[in-house]
Design a protein around this motif. Sequence first.
Motif, short mmCIF file in Angstrom:
data_model
loop_
_atom_site.label_atom_id
_atom_site.label_comp_id
_atom_site.label_asym_id
_atom_site.label_seq_id
_atom_site.Cartn_x
_atom_site.Cartn_y
_atom_site.Cartn_z
N ALA A 71 0.83 -1.21 0.00
CA ALA A 71 0.00 0.00 0.00
C ALA A 71 0.86 1.25 0.00
CB ALA A 71 -0.93 -0.01 1.20
N SER A 72 2.01 1.19 0.66
CA SER A 72 2.87 2.37 0.71
C SER A 72 3.67 2.56 -0.57
CB SER A 72 3.82 2.28 1.91
OG SER A 72 4.73 1.23 1.71
N GLY A 73 3.74 1.52 -1.41
CA GLY A 73 4.46 1.64 -2.67
C GLY A 73 5.95 1.38 -2.55
N ARG A 74 6.41 0.93 -1.43
CA ARG A 74 7.85 0.72 -1.24
C ARG A 74 8.44 -0.39 -2.12
NH1 ARG A 74 9.79 3.03 4.29
NH2 ARG A 74 8.09 4.47 4.63
N PRO A 75 7.77 -1.52 -2.29
CA PRO A 75 8.37 -2.53 -3.17
C PRO A 75 8.53 -2.01 -4.60
CG PRO A 75 6.69 -3.53 -1.81
CD PRO A 75 6.59 -2.04 -1.62
N ALA A 76 7.58 -1.24 -5.07
CA ALA A 76 7.70 -0.69 -6.42
C ALA A 76 8.89 0.27 -6.49
CB ALA A 76 6.42 0.01 -6.82
N LEU A 77 9.07 1.07 -5.48
CA LEU A 77 10.19 2.01 -5.44
C LEU A 77 11.52 1.27 -5.41
CD1 LEU A 77 11.22 4.90 -5.30
CD2 LEU A 77 10.97 4.79 -2.80
N THR A 78 11.56 0.19 -4.64
CA THR A 78 12.78 -0.61 -4.57
C THR A 78 13.12 -1.19 -5.93
OG1 THR A 78 12.32 -1.16 -2.27
CG2 THR A 78 13.88 -2.56 -3.41
N GLY A 79 12.12 -1.66 -6.64
CA GLY A 79 12.35 -2.20 -7.99
C GLY A 79 12.88 -1.14 -8.93
N VAL A 80 12.35 0.05 -8.84
CA VAL A 80 12.83 1.15 -9.69
C VAL A 80 14.27 1.49 -9.35
CG1 VAL A 80 12.53 3.61 -10.19
CG2 VAL A 80 10.54 2.12 -10.10
N LEU A 81 14.58 1.54 -8.06
CA LEU A 81 15.95 1.87 -7.65
C LEU A 81 16.93 0.78 -8.09
CD1 LEU A 81 15.36 3.36 -4.09
CD2 LEU A 81 15.84 4.58 -6.22
N ASP A 82 16.50 -0.48 -8.02
CA ASP A 82 17.35 -1.58 -8.47
C ASP A 82 17.65 -1.46 -9.97
OD1 ASP A 82 17.48 -2.66 -5.94
OD2 ASP A 82 15.97 -4.21 -6.32
N ARG A 83 16.61 -1.15 -10.73
CA ARG A 83 16.80 -1.00 -12.19
C ARG A 83 17.68 0.21 -12.49
NH1 ARG A 83 11.32 -2.57 -12.15
NH2 ARG A 83 10.65 -0.41 -12.43
N LEU A 84 17.52 1.28 -11.74
CA LEU A 84 18.34 2.46 -11.93
C LEU A 84 19.80 2.15 -11.60
CD1 LEU A 84 18.55 5.47 -12.56
CD2 LEU A 84 17.99 5.94 -10.17
N HIS A 85 20.01 1.41 -10.53
CA HIS A 85 21.38 1.01 -10.16
C HIS A 85 22.00 0.14 -11.25
CE1 HIS A 85 24.72 -0.11 -7.61
NE2 HIS A 85 24.44 -1.37 -7.82
N GLU A 86 21.23 -0.82 -11.74
CA GLU A 86 21.72 -1.69 -12.82
C GLU A 86 22.04 -0.89 -14.07
OE1 GLU A 86 18.92 -4.84 -13.46
OE2 GLU A 86 19.13 -5.59 -11.42
N ALA A 87 21.22 0.08 -14.38
CA ALA A 87 21.46 0.93 -15.55
C ALA A 87 22.74 1.74 -15.38
CB ALA A 87 20.27 1.85 -15.79
N ARG A 88 22.96 2.24 -14.19
CA ARG A 88 24.19 3.01 -13.93
C ARG A 88 25.42 2.12 -14.03
NH1 ARG A 88 21.91 6.74 -9.00
NH2 ARG A 88 20.98 8.33 -10.34
N LEU A 89 25.33 0.91 -13.51
CA LEU A 89 26.45 -0.03 -13.62
C LEU A 89 26.74 -0.36 -15.08
CD1 LEU A 89 25.72 -2.54 -10.70
CD2 LEU A 89 27.50 -0.78 -10.79
N LEU A 90 25.67 -0.59 -15.83
CA LEU A 90 25.83 -0.89 -17.25
C LEU A 90 26.46 0.28 -17.98
CD1 LEU A 90 25.37 -2.87 -19.55
CD2 LEU A 90 23.05 -1.98 -19.76
N ARG A 91 26.03 1.50 -17.68
CA ARG A 91 26.58 2.69 -18.32
C ARG A 91 28.06 2.84 -17.99
NH1 ARG A 91 25.77 5.25 -22.67
NH2 ARG A 91 27.99 5.37 -22.77
N ALA A 92 28.44 2.56 -16.75
CA ALA A 92 29.85 2.63 -16.35
C ALA A 92 30.67 1.58 -17.10
CB ALA A 92 29.99 2.43 -14.85
N ARG A 93 30.10 0.41 -17.27
CA ARG A 93 30.82 -0.65 -18.01
C ARG A 93 30.98 -0.27 -19.48
NH1 ARG A 93 29.78 -7.14 -17.95
NH2 ARG A 93 31.54 -7.61 -19.27
N ILE A 94 29.93 0.28 -20.07
CA ILE A 94 30.00 0.73 -21.47
C ILE A 94 31.06 1.82 -21.62
CG2 ILE A 94 28.73 1.99 -23.26
CD1 ILE A 94 26.22 0.43 -22.31
N ASP A 95 31.07 2.78 -20.69
CA ASP A 95 32.07 3.85 -20.74
C ASP A 95 33.48 3.28 -20.66
OD1 ASP A 95 30.04 5.71 -20.95
OD2 ASP A 95 30.13 6.30 -18.83
N GLY A 96 33.68 2.30 -19.78
CA GLY A 96 34.99 1.67 -19.66
C GLY A 96 35.41 0.94 -20.92
#
Length: 73
Positions: A7-32
């Motif tokens: 009801a508070s929406g926290r699991p959805a927020l956690t999923g978004v943050l996980d995907r954002l973290h994965e995207a940032r890691l992927l971007r760092a790997r691409i840059d490297g």
Amino acid sequence: MNDSTEASGRPALTGVLDRLHEARLLRARIDGLQALLRLQQQQIERLHDRVSAGTPGGIAAQRLLALKQGKRS
């Protein structure tokens, strides 16, 4: 939606943050990988310049390359 965390929406927020973290890691790997590719391209260009040079070393390198290519045929 009986669960208070749903009801508070926290699991959805956690999923978004996980995907954002994965995207940032992927971007760092691409840059490297892009930086590595640029470095390798510079190394190839330097080697090509040495082989193409009219210096004795460049001429010898061209002869050696021609011999090696002749053996492959």
